[in-house]
Design an enzyme around this catalytic site. Structure first.
Site, PDB file in Angstrom:
ATOM      1  CE  LYS A 282      -4.646  -0.274   1.478  1.00 50.93           C
ATOM      2  NZ  LYS A 282      -5.646  -0.467   2.498  1.00 50.93           N
ATOM      3  CD  GLU A 368     -19.565  -4.746   6.911  1.00 51.40           C
ATOM      4  OE1 GLU A 368     -19.595  -5.799   6.252  1.00 51.40           O
ATOM      5  OE2 GLU A 368     -18.733  -3.844   6.705  1.00 51.40           O
ATOM      6  NE  ARG A 396     -22.457  -6.189   1.679  1.00 54.28           N
ATOM      7  CZ  ARG A 396     -21.207  -6.221   1.227  1.00 54.28           C
ATOM      8  NH1 ARG A 396     -20.243  -6.677   2.010  1.00 54.28           N
ATOM      9  NH2 ARG A 396     -20.925  -5.808   0.019  1.00 54.28           N
TER      10      ARG A 396
HETATM   11  C1  LIG Z   1     -19.084  -3.831   3.256  1.00 51.73           C
HETATM   12  C2  LIG Z   1     -17.955  -2.861   3.462  1.00 51.73           C
HETATM   13  N1  LIG Z   1     -17.416  -2.723   4.683  1.00 51.73           N
HETATM   14  C3  LIG Z   1     -16.407  -1.842   4.881  1.00 51.73           C
HETATM   15  C4  LIG Z   1     -15.915  -1.103   3.847  1.00 51.73           C
HETATM   16  C5  LIG Z   1     -14.853  -0.045   4.071  1.00 51.73           C
HETATM   17  N2  LIG Z   1     -13.604  -0.393   3.354  1.00 51.73           N
HETATM   18  C6  LIG Z   1     -13.255   0.192   2.199  1.00 51.73           C
HETATM   19  S1  LIG Z   1     -11.817  -0.380   1.615  1.00 51.73           S
HETATM   20  C7  LIG Z   1     -11.625  -1.409   2.913  1.00 51.73           C
HETATM   21  C8  LIG Z   1     -10.412  -2.251   3.018  1.00 51.73           C
HETATM   22  C9  LIG Z   1     -10.321  -3.170   1.890  1.00 51.73           C
HETATM   23  O1  LIG Z   1      -9.164  -3.918   2.047  1.00 51.73           O
HETATM   24  P1  LIG Z   1      -8.640  -4.766   0.849  1.00 51.73           P
HETATM   25  O2  LIG Z   1      -9.767  -5.435   0.161  1.00 51.73           O
HETATM   26  O3  LIG Z   1      -7.555  -5.646   1.338  1.00 51.73           O
HETATM   27  O4  LIG Z   1      -8.086  -3.693  -0.172  1.00 51.73           O
HETATM   28  P2  LIG Z   1      -6.907  -2.633   0.016  1.00 51.73           P
HETATM   29  O5  LIG Z   1      -7.535  -1.366   0.485  1.00 51.73           O
HETATM   30  O6  LIG Z   1      -5.945  -3.176   1.019  1.00 51.73           O
HETATM   31  O7  LIG Z   1      -6.316  -2.498  -1.327  1.00 51.73           O
HETATM   32  C10 LIG Z   1     -12.681  -1.298   3.805  1.00 51.73           C
HETATM   33  C11 LIG Z   1     -12.819  -2.042   5.056  1.00 51.73           C
HETATM   34  C12 LIG Z   1     -16.518  -1.285   2.581  1.00 51.73           C
HETATM   35  N3  LIG Z   1     -16.127  -0.583   1.505  1.00 51.73           N
HETATM   36  N4  LIG Z   1     -17.518  -2.166   2.422  1.00 51.73           N
END
Ligand SMILES: Cc1ncc(C[n+]2csc(CCOP(=O)(O)OP(=O)(O)O)c2C)c(N)n1
Length: 639
Positions: A282, A368, A396
């Site tokens: 990241k 969730e 969700r």
């Molecule tokens: C249902 C839901 N819960 C929480 C989020 C908030 N959220 C956005 S990005 C993220 C992290 C995603 O992590 P990852 O899939 O590993 O991708 P990265 O950001 O590390 O590239 C979260 C928790 C979301 N978008 N959707």
């Protein structure tokens, strides 16, 4: 931007030689960085996925081949490569491009996104449609390691392995959610990532690689020779082997040529789904972000040289911070309180409790639904769970709140941050549905504070209530009231009159109370007296107060930062109808109509829907004028 200037579509990218891809990626990275330093956005997440986007559009014939992104927050390079390069500076702003993916924004955004863990299900659906139509294009889902652990993705993996459909999954593994990724799957991926893991699995590698028809031998050879680039290991263990996935990896996710090679190998797998496991960092390429990639997942504008945030001045603490601090205060006094977040410790303020009370605070990951039922279990055993989940993500858990919490009347508190317009994140993130989706649930108590001090009272009220209770509060800063007194338990279902007089009553819910008060002051200066009520509760409503207003006022205006359908105003109208008062008083509901609210500055969007001081003032005046006209007409008829 020498090369990037010449690329207006993926087709133009595909004309480049493979050795030029790194240069394109570097230019994209620089452009993202410079732009984000000015306008803010998902900086770290998108910097980490630059080469993935380049490789995807190079290896696949997009949009004919379907590439489906998960969440979409990491897809800025994808936007740049798909004709939106020059619009990047407008990202997340009103009238500009979306911060996530939107089908109507680009033919390359093949599935809308914003919430996590959807890409595999959507891609699998598209793969099945392809097969039924007798077509032959590729379908590829790209998903982060934390989103892969989300329930929906797991359900899709389960079905994909069973169907044996041709499907490619590109795993963007950076060991991070927004916070460090959590859970058993993360541990599993960690084991694979380590060099030790490579050696440990070396023997199985050969065996499993060879099990991939047609290309097994080739990959096996690659595994032996190109250890680091396309370090062709094969994911051992139950997740993939038992679930019917082939595995190619791990691949250096910042090496476009290795990625392209891996994706092309994946394209040759014809007898079922295949995962390409890419390792990324990241914030890649910006040392400040790489060092603190937690903080850099998303940013506001910053100084490119120092990495320092350029902050807007506001003295009032955010609702999130007040919630987080109050949780810690209450947890210190009552050991039964447990706190919970679903992958959003910082966003919800639960990070403070995680630090102070790690044994009573849980980050369940992007889960969730599980979070809600997990709280139900703890509540059954006498604990007092507080689930801090954004309004939009709690959607969700809809069935779980009904089935596992409300039908059993379990004492779980739902603290919904971002209740209202979320701003730049847009339609997928606005918290505008929660009143409508929670209000019909039996036993549920629903409330919203007028300011950050009342948020403290409501949190205590919800925790002490012996059944389910939810409170919503908006994104951003509080109104700046003193926070020096201890939280107090409020009487459930009791609103407060903040201003009394006249024959117009403005009944406001949560964030709309203060703009209503200001509008009332302006109206009073023009000789129009209004009563202003802080409703506090939408369930149960303060029936006594509202019915009294209906009997004594000519006009009731309800104001809420939520969809009108099923919302607070609807609840008030239902109450009047149930009591035969629907013809006694004119009711005007202010809120969000049945439309999709775009992204942009929250203040601007609120103004667009009349949900600010000006809008409330104007609506009262207009409504009063209508009443006057009607009265005049009636008088004329009588004469
Ligand atoms: C249902 C839901 N819960 C929480 C989020 C908030 N959220 C956005 S990005 C993220 C992290 C995603 O992590 P990852 O899939 O590993 O991708 P990265 O950001 O590390 O590239 C979260 C928790 C979301 N978008 N959707």
């Amino acid at each position: 931007m020498r090369l990037l200037q010449t690329i207006n579509s993926p087709a133009e990218l595909r004309r480049l030689r493979p050795e030029q891809l790194t240069e394109v990626a570097d230019e994209i990275r620089q452009y993202i960085l410079e732009t984000m330093s000015r306008v803010g956005g998902h900086t770290g997440a998108s910097l980490g996925a630059v080469e993935l986007a380049v490789a995807l559009h190079y290896a696949f014939d997009t949009p004919h081949d379907r590439v489906i992104w998960d969440v979409g927050h990491q897809a800025y390079a994808h936007k740049i490569l798909t004709g939106r390069r020059d619009q990047l500076p407008s990202i997340k702003q009103y009238g500009g491009i979306s911060g996530f993916l939107k089908r109507d924004e680009s033919e390359y955004d093949l599935f809308g996104a914003g919430h996590a863990s959807t890409s595999l299900s959507a891609a699998l659906g598209m793969a099945i449609a392809r097969d039924r139509k007798g077509e032959s294009h590729h379908v590829c889902a790209i998903i982060g390691d934390a989103s892969l652990a989300g329930g929906m993705a797991m359900e899709a993996i389960n079905q994909a392995g069973h169907l044996k459909t041709r499907l490619i999954v590109l795993l963007n593994d950076n060991e991070m959610s927004i916070a460090p990724a959590v859970g058993a799957l993360t541990g599993y991926l960690n084991r694979l990532r380590g060099a030790q893991g490579y050696h440990r699995f070396k023997d199985e590698v050969g065996e499993t690689l060879l099990s991939i028809p047609a290309l097994g031998e080739h990959l096996h050879h690659a595994a032996k020779t190109v250890k680091d680039a396309l370090a062709a290991a094969v994911l051992p263990g139950a997740l993939v082997n038992e679930l019917g996935f082939k595995y190619i990896g791990y691949v250096d996710g910042h090496n476009p040529r290795a990625l392209v090679a891996a994706l092309r190998e994946a394209q040759k797998v014809t007898d079922g789904p295949v995962i390409v496991h890419a390792l990324t960092t990241k914030g890649k390429g910006y040392s400040t972000a790489e060092k603190d990639y937690y903080k850099w997942h998303a940013t506001g504008p910053f100084d490119l040289k120092t990495g320092q945030a350029i902050k807007s001045a506001s003295s009032a603490p955010t609702y999130t911070a007040v919630f987080g601090q109050t949780m810690c205060e209450l947890m210190a006094k009552d050991e039964k309180i447990v706190a919970l977040t679903a992958a959003m410790p910082d966003g919800t303020g639960i990070n403070m409790a995680l630090e102070k009370f790690p044994e009573r605070t849980f980050d369940v990951g992007i889960a969730e639904q599980h979070a809600v039922t997990f709280c139900g279990g703890m509540a059954c055993e006498g604990l007092k769970p507080v689930a801090a989940i954004y309004s939009t993500f709690l959607q969700r858990g809809f069935d779980q709140i009904i089935h596992d919490i409300c039908l059993q009347n379990l004492p779980v508190t739902f603290a919904m941050d971002r209740g209202g317009i979320a701003g730049g994140d847009g339609p997928t993130h606005h918290g505008l549905f929660d009143i409508a989706y929670l209000r019909p649930m039996p036993n549920m108590v629903l409330m919203a504070p007028k300011d950050e001090a009342e948020l403290r009272d409501m949190l205590l009220t919800a925790i002490e209530h012996p059944g389910p209770a939810a409170l919503r509060y908006p994104r951003g800063n509080g109104v700046g009231v003193p926070l020096d007194r201890a939280p107090e338990v409020l009487e459930i279902g009791r609103g407060e009159i903040l201003r009394d007089g006249g024959d117009v009553a403005i009944v406001a819910y949560g964030s709309m109370v203060h703009p209503s008060l200001k509008a009332a002051e302006r109206l009073a200066a023009e000789g129009i007296e209004t009563t202003v009520v802080n409703a506090r509760f939408v369930k149960p409503l303060d029936a006594g107060l509202l019915l009294a207003l209906a009997r004594t006022r000519r006009l009731i205006l309800t104001v809420e930062e939520a969809y009108l359908a099923g919302g607070f105003g609807s609840a008030v109208m239902e109450l009047l109808e149930e009591n035969g008062l629907q013809d006694k008083v004119r009711v005007v509901r202010m809120g969000i109509p049945d439309t999709i609210v775009t992204h942009g500055d929250a203040k601007l969007l609120l103004a667009k829907y009349g949900l600010d001081t000006d809008g409330i003032y104007t609506r009262v005046k207009e409504s009063v004028e209508v009443l006057e006209e009607r009265r005049a007409k009636r008088q004329k008829v009588r004469i």
